[in-house]
Write a protein that holds these residues in place. Structure first.
Motif, mmCIF file in Angstrom:
data_model
loop_
_atom_site.group_PDB
_atom_site.id
_atom_site.type_symbol
_atom_site.label_atom_id
_atom_site.label_comp_id
_atom_site.label_asym_id
_atom_site.label_seq_id
_atom_site.Cartn_x
_atom_site.Cartn_y
_atom_site.Cartn_z
ATOM 1 N N ALA A 1 0.798 -1.223 0.000
ATOM 2 C CA ALA A 1 0.000 0.000 0.000
ATOM 3 C C ALA A 1 0.827 1.268 0.000
ATOM 4 O O ALA A 1 0.297 2.349 -0.281
ATOM 5 C CB ALA A 1 -0.935 0.005 1.214
ATOM 6 N N SER A 2 2.112 1.173 0.328
ATOM 7 C CA SER A 2 2.922 2.384 0.473
ATOM 8 C C SER A 2 4.369 2.066 0.132
ATOM 9 O O SER A 2 4.827 0.927 0.258
ATOM 10 C CB SER A 2 2.819 2.939 1.896
ATOM 11 O OG SER A 2 3.112 1.930 2.857
ATOM 12 N N VAL A 3 5.086 3.111 -0.266
ATOM 13 C CA VAL A 3 6.485 2.964 -0.634
ATOM 14 C C VAL A 3 7.202 4.265 -0.312
ATOM 15 O O VAL A 3 6.657 5.353 -0.518
ATOM 16 C CB VAL A 3 6.622 2.578 -2.125
ATOM 17 C CG1 VAL A 3 5.966 3.602 -3.020
ATOM 18 C CG2 VAL A 3 8.058 2.366 -2.524
ATOM 19 N N HIS A 4 8.419 4.157 0.228
ATOM 20 C CA HIS A 4 9.207 5.342 0.574
ATOM 21 C C HIS A 4 10.678 5.075 0.248
ATOM 22 O O HIS A 4 11.109 3.919 0.157
ATOM 23 C CB HIS A 4 9.056 5.699 2.054
ATOM 24 C CG HIS A 4 7.686 6.161 2.417
ATOM 25 N ND1 HIS A 4 7.227 7.429 2.158
ATOM 26 C CD2 HIS A 4 6.640 5.500 2.997
ATOM 27 C CE1 HIS A 4 5.986 7.551 2.572
ATOM 28 N NE2 HIS A 4 5.603 6.395 3.079
ATOM 29 N N VAL A 5 11.442 6.154 0.094
ATOM 30 C CA VAL A 5 12.877 6.061 -0.161
ATOM 31 C C VAL A 5 13.603 6.996 0.795
ATOM 32 O O VAL A 5 13.015 7.932 1.339
ATOM 33 C CB VAL A 5 13.216 6.438 -1.617
ATOM 34 C CG1 VAL A 5 12.647 5.410 -2.581
ATOM 35 C CG2 VAL A 5 12.706 7.835 -1.971
ATOM 36 N N ASP A 6 14.888 6.726 1.024
ATOM 37 C CA ASP A 6 15.698 7.641 1.812
ATOM 38 C C ASP A 6 16.907 8.081 0.992
ATOM 39 O O ASP A 6 17.066 7.701 -0.174
ATOM 40 C CB ASP A 6 16.102 7.028 3.162
ATOM 41 C CG ASP A 6 17.053 5.838 3.031
ATOM 42 O OD1 ASP A 6 17.611 5.613 1.935
ATOM 43 O OD2 ASP A 6 17.262 5.134 4.033
ATOM 44 N N ASN A 7 17.757 8.895 1.601
ATOM 45 C CA ASN A 7 18.904 9.448 0.878
ATOM 46 C C ASN A 7 20.070 8.477 0.735
ATOM 47 O O ASN A 7 21.062 8.798 0.080
ATOM 48 C CB ASN A 7 19.388 10.720 1.588
ATOM 49 C CG ASN A 7 18.383 11.834 1.484
ATOM 50 O OD1 ASN A 7 17.674 11.939 0.489
ATOM 51 N ND2 ASN A 7 18.303 12.676 2.512
ATOM 52 N N GLN A 8 19.967 7.306 1.339
ATOM 53 C CA GLN A 8 21.024 6.297 1.231
ATOM 54 C C GLN A 8 20.700 5.229 0.190
ATOM 55 O O GLN A 8 21.402 4.230 0.085
ATOM 56 C CB GLN A 8 21.258 5.626 2.593
ATOM 57 C CG GLN A 8 21.968 6.504 3.610
ATOM 58 C CD GLN A 8 21.080 7.607 4.145
ATOM 59 O OE1 GLN A 8 19.958 7.351 4.600
ATOM 60 N NE2 GLN A 8 21.559 8.839 4.098
ATOM 61 N N GLY A 9 19.658 5.431 -0.580
ATOM 62 C CA GLY A 9 19.306 4.483 -1.622
ATOM 63 C C GLY A 9 18.459 3.317 -1.168
ATOM 64 O O GLY A 9 18.279 2.345 -1.915
ATOM 65 N N HIS A 10 17.890 3.399 0.029
ATOM 66 C CA HIS A 10 17.018 2.333 0.503
ATOM 67 C C HIS A 10 15.596 2.538 -0.017
ATOM 68 O O HIS A 10 15.077 3.655 -0.018
ATOM 69 C CB HIS A 10 16.992 2.281 2.033
ATOM 70 C CG HIS A 10 18.295 1.921 2.645
ATOM 71 N ND1 HIS A 10 19.039 2.813 3.390
ATOM 72 C CD2 HIS A 10 19.003 0.766 2.619
ATOM 73 C CE1 HIS A 10 20.137 2.231 3.809
ATOM 74 N NE2 HIS A 10 20.151 0.987 3.336
ATOM 75 N N LEU A 11 14.989 1.450 -0.433
ATOM 76 C CA LEU A 11 13.590 1.411 -0.833
ATOM 77 C C LEU A 11 12.821 0.640 0.226
ATOM 78 O O LEU A 11 13.133 -0.516 0.515
ATOM 79 C CB LEU A 11 13.454 0.724 -2.198
ATOM 80 C CG LEU A 11 12.051 0.348 -2.657
ATOM 81 C CD1 LEU A 11 11.209 1.597 -2.906
ATOM 82 C CD2 LEU A 11 12.102 -0.526 -3.907
#
Length: 337
Positions: free
Chosen positions: A290-300
């Motif tokens: 239902a949801s997806v996010h990313v961070d500045n270190q390339g993690h999905l």
């Protein structure tokens, strides 16, 4: 959050891989995660909703349960954090936004039911822009609205329909590092892109299960490379598109047992026996993400709603300049080595 980083300009990406990293959470704690927010110091705030209620569970990057925070939600849909790590939670049933500290103390609530500018009808996902103004998917009003952090209406755009700039139940929303806005048009099975002023720029997607097609897409995120990730909910996958909306690849789930899950199963002899008897292949896969996010270190990060967990992948890609690659060939072919 990608919005806190710097845009990485490039001619193309050398995509080396995007391997699965690990799984966080489990059924008894991160129950039906409809959305989640990434906090400081490795904290993750998992927003659960089920059977007319909702809660927030704080967990750590090391998969430690940090406890439940906040209460009083009826049908929560989205959660985001600001630069102070205050949490903003949308509630579809109450047509309002609740603001909490990261410890769970309530700061304020705002929003009222209606269809006039500034009113809400079942708000869902939200996204901050670089000025920390809050874009809200006003789902059943079929529009997107912009508010200040304290709930003052600024502007909005959209109406019911299936043409460019129209919506049928907008849901997921993300703002990239250039200020452009990406809106998941849930019932139209597409994503639309707008300028920061609400001008329609482009769209992609159609109904189906093939590459680049959607079946009730939900969450969306844009990373520092401009790559776009869409939670294709009924197709049980995440699809990745490049900054030009070209389909790149999909993720279908690769979960291993989380630390929480291992501890629970080892302490429960019946569950341990049942897992030993089960086919493990289906247990890896996404169920209605239902949801997806990313961070500045390339993690999905993927909110694996039907399996009560968060799966994490790690991007490996290298930005290249125009001087480092040849121009587009007239007859492109690809061979891998």
């Amino acid at each position: 959050m990608a919005q806190n980083g710097q845009a990485l300009e490039h001619e193309l990406l050398l995509r080396a891989g995007f391997p699965y990293l690990k799984t966080l959470g489990m059924r008894r704690l991160t129950w039906y995660p409809i959305d989640f927010a990434l906090g400081d110091e490795g904290r993750i705030y998992s927003l659960s909703r089920f059977d007319g209620s909702g809660s927030i569970r704080s967990i750590s990057w090391d998969d430690q349960d940090l406890g439940a925070i906040g209460d009083g939600f009826a049908w929560p849909a989205g959660i985001v954090r600001d630069s102070d790590e205050h949490l903003y939670v949308s509630d579809e049933a109450k047509h309002e936004i609740t603001v909490l500290t990261h410890e769970g103390d309530e700061i304020t609530r705002w929003g009222e039911h209606g269809s006039e500018p500034g009113q809400l009808n079942r708000p869902s996902h939200m996204a901050f822009d670089r000025e920390e103004r809050l874009w809200v998917s006003d789902s059943m009003n079929h529009r997107v609205q912009l508010f200040s952090k304290d709930g003052k209406y600024i502007t909005g755009f959209g109406s019911y329909g299936d043409g460019p700039g129209e919506f049928n139940t907008p849901w997921g929303i993300s703002v990239d590092l250039h200020g452009d806005i990406y809106v998941v048009d849930w019932r139209n099975d597409r994503v639309q892109k707008f300028s920061s002023e609400g001008e329609f720029l482009t769209q992609f997607g159609e109904s189906g299960s093939g590459d680049g097609q959607f079946d009730r897409p939900a969450g969306i995120a844009v990373d520092n490379h401009g790559d776009i990730y869409v939670a294709d909910r009924r197709n049980n996958r995440i699809q990745l598109f490049d900054r030009n909306t070209r389909y790149v690849e999909q993720f279908i789930g690769d979960a291993t047992l989380s630390k929480m899950g291992r501890q629970y199963i080892l302490a429960n002899k019946l569950v341990l026996r049942l897992r030993d008897m089960a086919s493990l292949e289906p247990q890896k896969r996404f169920r209605a993400p239902a949801s997806v996010h990313v961070d500045n270190q390339g993690h999905l990060f993927v909110g694996d709603y039907g399996s009560h967990r968060i799966q994490i992948y790690k991007k490996e890609a290298y930005p290249l300049t125009a001087e480092e690659v040849m121009p587009y060939p007239r007859s492109p072919t690809l061979k891998t080595v």
